[in-house]
Design a protein around this motif. Sequence first.
Motif, short mmCIF file in Angstrom:
data_model
loop_
_atom_site.label_atom_id
_atom_site.label_comp_id
_atom_site.label_asym_id
_atom_site.label_seq_id
_atom_site.Cartn_x
_atom_site.Cartn_y
_atom_site.Cartn_z
N UNK A 263 2.86 45.99 14.14
CA UNK A 263 1.93 45.18 14.94
C UNK A 263 2.30 43.71 14.84
N UNK A 264 2.63 43.26 13.65
CA UNK A 264 3.02 41.88 13.43
C UNK A 264 4.24 41.54 14.30
N UNK A 265 5.21 42.43 14.35
CA UNK A 265 6.41 42.20 15.14
C UNK A 265 6.10 42.18 16.63
N UNK A 266 5.19 43.06 17.08
CA UNK A 266 4.80 43.08 18.49
C UNK A 266 4.10 41.78 18.87
N UNK A 267 3.18 41.33 18.03
CA UNK A 267 2.47 40.09 18.32
C UNK A 267 3.43 38.91 18.35
N UNK A 268 4.45 38.93 17.51
CA UNK A 268 5.42 37.84 17.51
C UNK A 268 6.15 37.75 18.84
N UNK A 269 6.30 38.89 19.53
CA UNK A 269 6.95 38.89 20.84
C UNK A 269 6.01 38.45 21.96
N UNK A 270 4.76 38.88 21.89
CA UNK A 270 3.82 38.65 22.98
C UNK A 270 2.98 37.40 22.78
N UNK A 271 2.58 37.13 21.54
CA UNK A 271 1.70 36.00 21.23
C UNK A 271 2.32 35.18 20.11
N UNK A 272 3.44 34.51 20.35
CA UNK A 272 4.12 33.78 19.28
C UNK A 272 3.28 32.61 18.78
N UNK A 273 3.37 32.35 17.49
CA UNK A 273 2.66 31.23 16.87
C UNK A 273 3.63 30.46 15.98
N UNK A 274 3.09 29.52 15.22
CA UNK A 274 3.90 28.70 14.33
C UNK A 274 3.52 29.00 12.88
N UNK A 275 4.29 28.49 11.95
CA UNK A 275 3.91 28.52 10.55
C UNK A 275 2.77 27.54 10.34
N UNK A 276 1.95 27.78 9.33
CA UNK A 276 0.79 26.93 9.12
C UNK A 276 1.17 25.48 8.84
N UNK A 277 2.31 25.27 8.18
CA UNK A 277 2.72 23.89 7.91
C UNK A 277 3.00 23.12 9.21
N UNK A 278 3.39 23.87 10.25
CA UNK A 278 3.69 23.21 11.52
C UNK A 278 2.42 22.77 12.26
N UNK A 279 1.26 23.30 11.84
CA UNK A 279 -0.02 22.83 12.36
C UNK A 279 -0.56 21.66 11.55
N UNK A 280 0.07 21.38 10.40
CA UNK A 280 -0.36 20.26 9.58
C UNK A 280 -0.91 20.64 8.22
N UNK A 281 -0.92 21.94 7.87
CA UNK A 281 -1.43 22.36 6.57
C UNK A 281 -0.40 22.08 5.49
#
Length: 370
Positions: free
Chosen positions: A312-330
């Motif tokens: 599921x994680x791999x599927x979501x990475x293809x359809x709904x890609x996100x960033x690492x939390x540090x890239x949001x500022x954490x």
Amino acid sequence: MKFALRPQLHGHDTFAAFAEAHAVSARDLIFTQRILQETFMQDSPAQVLFYDDFCDGEPTDIAVDRMLAAVRGLDFDRLIAIGGGSILDSAKVLALDSDADVAGLFAAGVQPGRKAGLILIPTTCGTGCEVTCVSVFDFPSIGSKIGKAFDAGFADHAVLIDEFLSKIPYHVFATSSADALVHAMEIYLAPKANAYTDMFCMTAIRSILQGYMRIVRHGREVIQQDAKSYLTASNMAGIALANILAGGVHAIAMHFGSAHHVPHGEATRLFLPSVFKIYYRKAPEGKIADIAQVITEVLDLPRDGTNPFDALDALLAQVVPTKRLRDYGMADTDADRYATKVIETQQRLLVNNYVALSNADIAGVYTELM
């Protein structure tokens, strides 16, 4: 066991068909975004109030206080809210019969009635809040998002209009549909789930995963072909959410989204795989096995011990890609502090976890995604 579906449900192909069926007039107030009004509603006789005039992101208590001041100076019979979750959540409060500000409305025990009819129409396929009575706002003064259920927050009518998905940006589609998936998966596992919520949740899970697989195999152009399926799945997950609250994924996402101004659907998608991997490790023989089976079937996984939540994680990475939390500022040092804040402010959601999440579990989720 208790189950209810409060609003009447309607479906239309276009806004024009809805307006005719519901006799939209100058006695109605449409609450929406300017781009939606210009694209779909220019011929409507209704009064219009633009969310954009008060807020350019997700609603804060301060922004909604300004909306309340504006609405209280208008004369209308029905409030018709058309938009994503931010607009629909705000509209539930705008329709209340009260002179209180948001802080007063969110005080314990405060449950005003409604001063006008309420119609909620989603333009995304995720929150399902057209059928719930909960409003979620960001409270910058405490650094977190807080939700409250208002008995009068249920709409009289919830309306699904296929046309509104025709112009949806891909990122909005992806993150909103992922939020619907999170709702369905969390509520299926909730301790107070029942046969009725299970039915809506499992149908929504299967439908959304099938849609995602079609995107992977055939490309993004199939989204419009599947618009009705996504709207229905989102609505079904919302019906479940109106009866049983979500859990740990939402709790963790609420604080992170507030701290880094991340849209709600994107935030819940971020934490879904990690939280469910913890659940699956701790209690693989419980109801989570049903979800694992659906993932295995829809994704056509080999029966060789593959962890379905890794898939599921791999599927979501293809359809709904996100960033690492540090890239949001954490920052790396934030994990423990964030986990403590989640425990302090999100008990309303954490009590609905499939299995208990400790402070260390929550900090571990943040750390893993850094």
